[in-house]
Design an enzyme around this catalytic site. Structure first.
Site, PDB file in Angstrom:
ATOM      1  N   ASN A 271       0.733  -1.216   0.090  1.00 17.91           N
ATOM      2  CA  ASN A 271       0.180  -0.001  -0.032  1.00 17.91           C
ATOM      3  C   ASN A 271       0.924   1.151  -0.050  1.00 17.91           C
ATOM      4  O   ASN A 271       1.846   1.313   0.624  1.00 17.91           O
ATOM      5  CB  ASN A 271      -0.924  -0.049   1.354  1.00 17.91           C
ATOM      6  CG  ASN A 271      -1.558  -1.307   1.524  1.00 17.91           C
ATOM      7  OD1 ASN A 271      -2.330  -1.791   0.907  1.00 17.91           O
ATOM      8  ND2 ASN A 271      -1.014  -2.002   2.701  1.00 17.91           N
ATOM      9  N   GLU A 304       8.289  -5.202  -0.885  1.00 22.27           N
ATOM     10  CA  GLU A 304       7.243  -4.253  -0.996  1.00 22.27           C
ATOM     11  C   GLU A 304       7.851  -2.897  -1.236  1.00 22.27           C
ATOM     12  O   GLU A 304       7.051  -2.096  -1.830  1.00 22.27           O
ATOM     13  CB  GLU A 304       6.836  -4.340   0.419  1.00 22.27           C
ATOM     14  CG  GLU A 304       6.083  -5.651   1.027  1.00 22.27           C
ATOM     15  CD  GLU A 304       5.523  -6.511  -0.119  1.00 22.27           C
ATOM     16  OE1 GLU A 304       4.598  -5.713  -0.754  1.00 22.27           O
ATOM     17  OE2 GLU A 304       5.521  -7.643  -0.009  1.00 22.27           O
TER      18      GLU A 304
HETATM   19  N1  PHE Z   1       0.950  -7.659  -3.514  1.00 18.78           N
HETATM   20  C1  PHE Z   1       1.644  -8.495  -2.341  1.00 18.78           C
HETATM   21  C2  PHE Z   1       2.835  -8.565  -2.747  1.00 18.78           C
HETATM   22  O1  PHE Z   1       3.450  -9.338  -3.458  1.00 18.78           O
HETATM   23  C3  PHE Z   1       0.721  -9.894  -2.051  1.00 18.78           C
HETATM   24  C4  PHE Z   1      -0.374  -9.874  -1.497  1.00 18.78           C
HETATM   25  C5  PHE Z   1      -1.602 -10.177  -2.562  1.00 18.78           C
HETATM   26  C6  PHE Z   1      -0.955  -9.529  -0.416  1.00 18.78           C
HETATM   27  C7  PHE Z   1      -2.866 -10.038  -2.000  1.00 18.78           C
HETATM   28  C8  PHE Z   1      -2.090  -9.439   0.066  1.00 18.78           C
HETATM   29  C9  PHE Z   1      -3.027  -9.764  -0.771  1.00 18.78           C
HETATM   30  O2  PHE Z   1       3.986  -7.876  -2.162  1.00 18.78           O
HETATM   31 ZN    ZN Z   2       4.582  -8.229  -4.806  1.00 22.19          ZN
END
Ligand code: PHE
Ligand code: ZN
Length: 880
Positions: A271, A304
């Site tokens: 996020n 992240e």
């Molecule tokens: N987008 C996150 C990641 O790969 C993974 C994720 C997907 C977390 C769906 C929560 C729900 O870093």
């Molecule tokens: Zn990711």
């Protein structure tokens, strides 16, 4: 019946949104029982209105609608429709402000998607489609808006109120409540929205970016974990510097916050400005975290963080493009970790996990392309294929283009698409333009599933000094894709003479030799490459650094493999040569055991282990990888019909033989690795600890009280979790009184630490002893077991079913019944986690008729369950 209603979404049906949202103003009155959400959306039409207005369909699930106003006026009941998935305005104007008031119940949200309670805090998870469980919205990544968020909550229980972006206001309210206002200046898709509220503490530091801006970094945790955040914070600073140095990418907000929560479906979430993390990827202290934990935290923190550019600044147009951000970000975090630790050891670890998990996925009923064509539930496509094969696809681009052109391609991609929601095609186009290459055939890596097989043969002509490699590629059919076109594959290689010298490589037609390592490009089904000036029959060193996610077949002799293992310049090939030998050996023994013959480990194998143990010039971590036998799951992949018992017996036979025959060598290496100073996580001795614990495992495999005593001594004297668990893991697989003693003492010592207790569950679930199923059933009733906590479910149910092949696949079928029971219980609690637990059942066709029957029965039992969640339904149905 209702299951037939689960709709399939197809990539080809994509349409641009009919309406766009420019700004979102959200006001939350937070409480765990009942939260009120007021949403104010500035909406404008994005379609041709000459034939009238299209309806505006907002997604929404598990919401109670309280009020609805358009430009300040209550919307009439006949101007909109609501059902359990959406709110539709039948004929909205060209541009307008919509105000929607809804109520939600965070505490009842056990699916952990949307706004939910984790311990004493409230937090959100919106990817992929969780935002619609908070408020009505066009919940798709190509609708990007600027968000302003007001949080109101009880000040005593929720002193900390966080959202994306910058804090712009805060203050007190009547009745012991307070508020905070956050504004995120960057347009973002709803899946990157986040809020966190609770009684949290934080540690902080400052980072000065390459252009000299100061960024405040903050890690938020519950009070009891305050002394466990240092490593995460240091890792974050390293990741920020690394992205500047390697990719020229700078952070863009004034604060970067990370919050650790105990209940989380995945690893962590990127996020904007407010990452929410599974606490296992934040918390570490020298006493309670293993070397692997420290590494994993650094990697996930990096992952992240890197998403801020690959994912957030440039996001996905639709969820079929998921690998655009995930494959690329996996590649970036792998490179980061490789730079922070040992590059070869990191590469080997990544290849091992790809080959045991992703290759299996790609060979089964759930195989899908890196860019899938369709899905029922997008959560099921956060897969090894989208993430890790997707990462390999990016790596191949780097291999084909070379580092410099690849970097130029990245720069071009950022320059062209910053602020946009794009497809994989835009990324590959930037690479093609920067590298001046035609990558149209390369795109097949995104759209064709299945693991290609390269079959290599060679021909040496002493008269002319020419050596020809012939490479044929093929790819098995996968669901919906019976025939495959040839892939564009980079095959990195070299040639060795009989003394192990690397030969200069000159392809026929070239004026001179260029280098000793080259990338051959395969495009056709069969390609030949002829090298000139070769004075004796060489040994080919193929697929250096695992240059493509393929299976390689070349008839190496044992002598060839020994040469590669000791002399090749590429560490991956050196390691792989050892693995190929070990696979050959164990598969041979497996055959003997199946035939009821006496199986024996050949002397030559023991001798090569003896030589390796005696060689103290090698990096310890690399040596440990070399001495580690292929996993039972990887060995299983090599069998036409998997026989988990025979594989287990064969592998154990090798382990116990090595233990017995090399007892003194193993003891000596273990002693040489013994600590000379108190433990520090960054003492650079993680490789030593790995090797030492591997030696201990071999000694324990040999059996006898002396080994048990050594294990207990290590367990008692360990000053760090790596060594203490290294001993405990061996004891849990040992039918001796010391086992229960160590398990009990470990539990007493660590009962307050969730992360460590997860490991206590895991190691019992992984025990090789025949009573493991009974133990696991008993642990289900343990007061610390909790089906609502994903980490705990993974640590017991996941570890047993995915990590303990021989006990889970017990021919009596108890393991299968156990897993189906837990999946059905989880279905009602947390569909995403329930679906993840189905993985072992998806491989049912790979086993003998008896096991097939048993697993199939369980899958049918699952499918017959009324009220099956979409997530579970899709995977169970596709598996059958
Ligand atoms: N987008 C996150 C990641 O790969 C993974 C994720 C997907 C977390 C769906 C929560 C729900 O870093
Ligand atoms: Zn990711």
């Amino acid at each position: 019946m209702s299951q037939c209603q689960h709709q399939t979404i197809h990539q080809k049906d994509y349409k641009v949104p009919d309406y766009l949202v420019d700004t979102v103003e959200l006001t939350f009155d937070l409480s765990p029982e009942d939260t009120r959400v007021l949403s104010r959306l500035a909406i404008r039409s994005n379609h041709d209105r000459s034939n009238g207005a299209s309806p505006l369909v907002l997604d929404g699930e598990e919401l109670t609608l309280v009020s609805l106003k358009l430009d300040g006026v209550e919307v009439k009941r006949d101007a909109y429709r609501v059902d359990d998935a959406s709110l539709t305005l039948l004929a909205p104007p060209e541009s307008f402000v919509l105000e929607v008031e809804t109520r939600i119940k965070p505490k009842e949200n056990s699916a952990l998607s949307g706004l939910y309670a984790s311990g004493p805090m409230l937090c959100t998870q919106c990817e992929a489609e969780g935002f619609r469980r908070i408020t009505y919205f066009t919940d798709r990544p190509d609708v990007m808006a600027v968000y302003t968020v007001t949080l109101r909550a009880d000040k005593a229980s929720c002193p900390v109120l966080l959202a994306n972006g910058n804090l712009v206001d805060r203050g007190d309210l009547p009745d012991g409540r307070h508020f905070a206002v956050w504004h995120d200046p960057f347009k973002k898709p709803s899946y990157l929205f986040a809020v966190v509220a609770g009684d949290l503490v934080h540690i902080a530091d400052r980072f000065t970016t390459m252009s000299g801006r100061a960024v405040q970094l903050e890690i938020y945790v519950e009070e009891r974990n305050k002394d466990k955040c240092e490593h995460a914070l240091r890792s974050l600073m390293r990741a920020m510097r690394w992205d500047e140095e390697k990719f020229g990418r700078e952070y863009d907000l004034d604060t970067y916050m990370v919050v650790a929560v105990d209940d989380f479906n995945m690893g962590a979430m990127e996020n904007k400005g407010l990452n929410v993390f599974n606490s296992r990827y934040v918390l570490a202290s020298p006493e309670s975290a293993t070397d692997d934990d420290y590494e994993a935290i650094e990697e996930v923190i990096g992952h992240e963080y890197f998403h801020n550019w690959t994912g957030n600044r440039i996001t996905c147009r639709d969820w079929f493009q998921l690998s655009l951000k995930e494959g690329l970000t996996i590649f970036r975090d792998q490179e980061f970790s490789a730079d922070m630790q040992s590059r070869p050891v990191k590469r080997i670890a990544d290849v091992k996990s790809l080959r045991s998990a992703q290759f299996a996925e790609d060979a089964g009923p759930l195989a899908h392309p890196v860019r899938p064509e369709s899905y029922v539930e997008i959560n099921n496509f956060y897969s090894m294929t989208v993430y890790h094969k997707g990462g390999e696809v990016i790596r191949m681009l780097q291999t084909l283009l070379g580092r410099e052109a690849f970097r130029a391609g990245m720069d071009l991609y950022f320059e062209r698409h910053d602020g946009q929601a794009v497809r994989v095609d835009e990324f590959v186009q930037a690479m093609a333009d920067a590298g001046k290459r035609d990558l149209s055939q390369f795109m097949l890596w995104y759209d064709q599933a299945g693991t290609p097989v390269l079959t290599v043969s060679d021909d040496y002509r002493p008269e002319s000094g020419s050596y020809t490699l012939t490479v044929t590629q093929s790819c098995p059919s996968t669901p919906g894709q019976p025939e495959k076109k040839p892939f564009h594959i980079p095959l990195a290689m070299g040639l060795l003479d009989r003394d192990g010298n690397e030969l200069p490589l000159q392809l026929a037609g070239e004026a001179a030799a260029a280098g000793t390592s080259r990338v051959l490009e395969l495009r056709g089904e069969t390609e030949t490459f002829t090298f000139a000036g070769i004075k004796e029959r060489p040994v080919p060193s193929l697929l250096r650094n695992f240059s493509a996610p393929v299976k390689l077949q070349y008839p190496y002799s044992d002598e060839d493999l020994n040469l590669l293992m000791t002399r090749d310049s590429d560490p991956f090939v050196r390691w792989e040569a050892g693995q190929v030998q070990a696979v050959k050996l164990i598969m041979g023994l497996t055959g003997e055991i199946q035939a009821g013959r006496q199986a024996q480990v050949p002397e030559s194998f023991i001798e090569s282990f003896r030589r390796l143990l005696a060689d103290d010039s090698q990096d310890r971590a690399f040596l440990a990888e070399t001495l580690t036998l292929p996993a039972e799951s990887y060995l299983a992949e090599q069998m036409a019909v998997i026989d988990p018992d025979a594989i287990h017996q064969a592998r154990e036979l090798v382990r116990s033989t090595v233990g017995r025959r090399l007892w003194s060598e193993l003891t000596a290496v273990r002693a040489a690795c013994a600590p000379k100073a108190p433990y520090r996580p960054d003492d650079g001795l993680a490789g030593c600890r790995r090797l030492k614990n591997l030696c201990l495992a071999y000694l324990m495999a040999a059996g006898g009280q002396e080994a048990i005593d050594a294990c207990m001594a290590q367990y008692r004297s360990a000053d760090n979790m790596t060594d203490s668990l290294g001993a405990l893991a061996q004891l849990t697989s040992c039918a001796c009184p010391e086992r229960d003693e160590a398990l009990a003492s470990f539990y007493d010592c660590w009962r307050g630490d969730r992360g460590v207790i997860d490991k206590w569950f895991t190691h019992q679930a992984l025990s090789r002893l025949p009573d493991t199923m009974d133990r696991v059933l008993a642990l289900l009733e343990h007061p610390d077991f909790d089906l609502r906590n994903p980490n705990r479910v993974r640590s017991l149910v996941g570890a047993f079913s995915q990590g303990n092949q021989v006990r889970f696949h017990d021919a009596g079928g108890r393991g299968y019944r156990f897993l189906a029971d837990q999946i059905l219980r989880l279905n009602a609690i947390n569909p995403q986690i329930a679906a993840r637990m189905l993985t072992p059942f998806s491989r049912w066709r790979r086993y003998d008729a008896h096991r097939q029957e048993l697993m199939k029965k369980e899958l049918e039992r699952i499918l017959a369950e009324p009220g099956l969640a979409r997530d579970v339904y899709e995977l169970a149905a596709k598996s059958l």
